[in-house]
Design a protein around this motif. Structure first.
Motif: not given
Length: 281
Positions: A152-161, A166-173, A217-218
């Protein structure tokens, strides 16, 4: 960078005349940047997106977080896949078990679906990614594996502004013995660090999470803790439990907000919501 929500695994419609605020389609989010179209996940919301998508696009990029059915169930009904004038790129997580192409072909085959990939007018262009840095049309993208069953991947998008994570399915704990105080060992931290906008899993109450540790999940409390650790400006709770009514979702959300008292903006994600990071949402 404009983000529109077409599905966030929202609440089921009530049997009465009440409005369904949060929606019931599964994960699908559209990013518009300059003249490119990026779609995050192919849940049931992608069918409606395909119907209303600007007809001027000749190339579309679909970035999948993972291949669980609620994130892929709409792919076969995405009309641009049947347009010979459109090239669709499918991006998704690399796994040691088998190539991404083979895993996607399993969905595009009987008995799950009647149309095989090879029968489409244009075979989708497949991109396997892992802990990767890449660009699409000048938009900088970072992908990392995160805690959720299966690749499973999470994504980070950076357009300079602005930065959107985006992490719709994630269990950080999971995986950190000192969550939410140890960024080095917290899944997804580098993706969400100082993000302007974070879409994050918040399916459970804190009490429900206690009996579901390891499910991927969280809780809403956990999502707020994660966002605080990462220093985000705005958090949108995603991946609602579809068995909860709108009223129940709001009740759980309000209880978490009162308990956690975050000093940043937090809201429940809903279908149809639009965020413009050019205006620093």
């Amino acid at each position: 960078m404009i983000i529109k929500v077409w599905g966030c695994r929202g609440s089921l419609p009530s049997p009465g005349p009440e409005n369904n605020i949060y929606g019931g389609n599964t994960s699908c989010v559209q990013i518009s940047y300059k003249n490119i179209c990026i779609i995050l996940d192919g849940g049931s919301g992608i069918q409606r997106l395909g119907k209303y998508l600007d007809s001027g696009f000749t190339e579309i990029h679909i970035l999948l977080t993972h291949l669980h059915i609620d994130h892929t169930m709409g792919l076969g009904f995405f009309q641009p896949l049947y347009d010979p004038n459109i090239t669709v790129h499918l991006w998704g997580p690399s796994a040691t078990v088998e190539p991404l192409l083979n895993r996607l072909r399993r969905y595009f085959s009987p008995p799950l679906f009647p149309v095989r990939m090879n029968d489409l007018p244009n075979h989708p262009v497949i991109h396997e990614i892992d802990n990767s840095d890449f660009e699409i049309g000048g938009l900088k993208i970072k992908s990392n594996y995160i805690c959720h069953p299966g690749a499973t991947l999470g994504y980070r998008f950076d357009d300079g502004e602005g930065v959107f994570t985006y992490m719709p399915d994630h269990e950080p704990a999971l995986g950190s013995s000192n969550f939410p105080y140890d960024p080095e060992w917290t899944s997804g931290f580098e993706l969400a660090r100082n993000a302007d906008l974070l879409f994050h899993d918040g399916e459970y109450t804190e009490e429900e999470y206690k009996s579901r540790v390891g499910w991927g999940h969280s809780s809403i409390d956990g999502a707020i803790d994660f966002a605080r650790l990462c220093g985000v400006r705005k958090l949108c709770i995603f991946h609602h439990d579809p068995l909860n009514s709108d009223e129940k979702l709001e009740e759980i959300f309000n209880a978490s907000m009162k308990s956690k008292n975050p000093q940043f903006v937090v809201e429940l994600c809903r279908e149809g919501a639009v965020y413009n990071l050019g205006g620093k949402e």
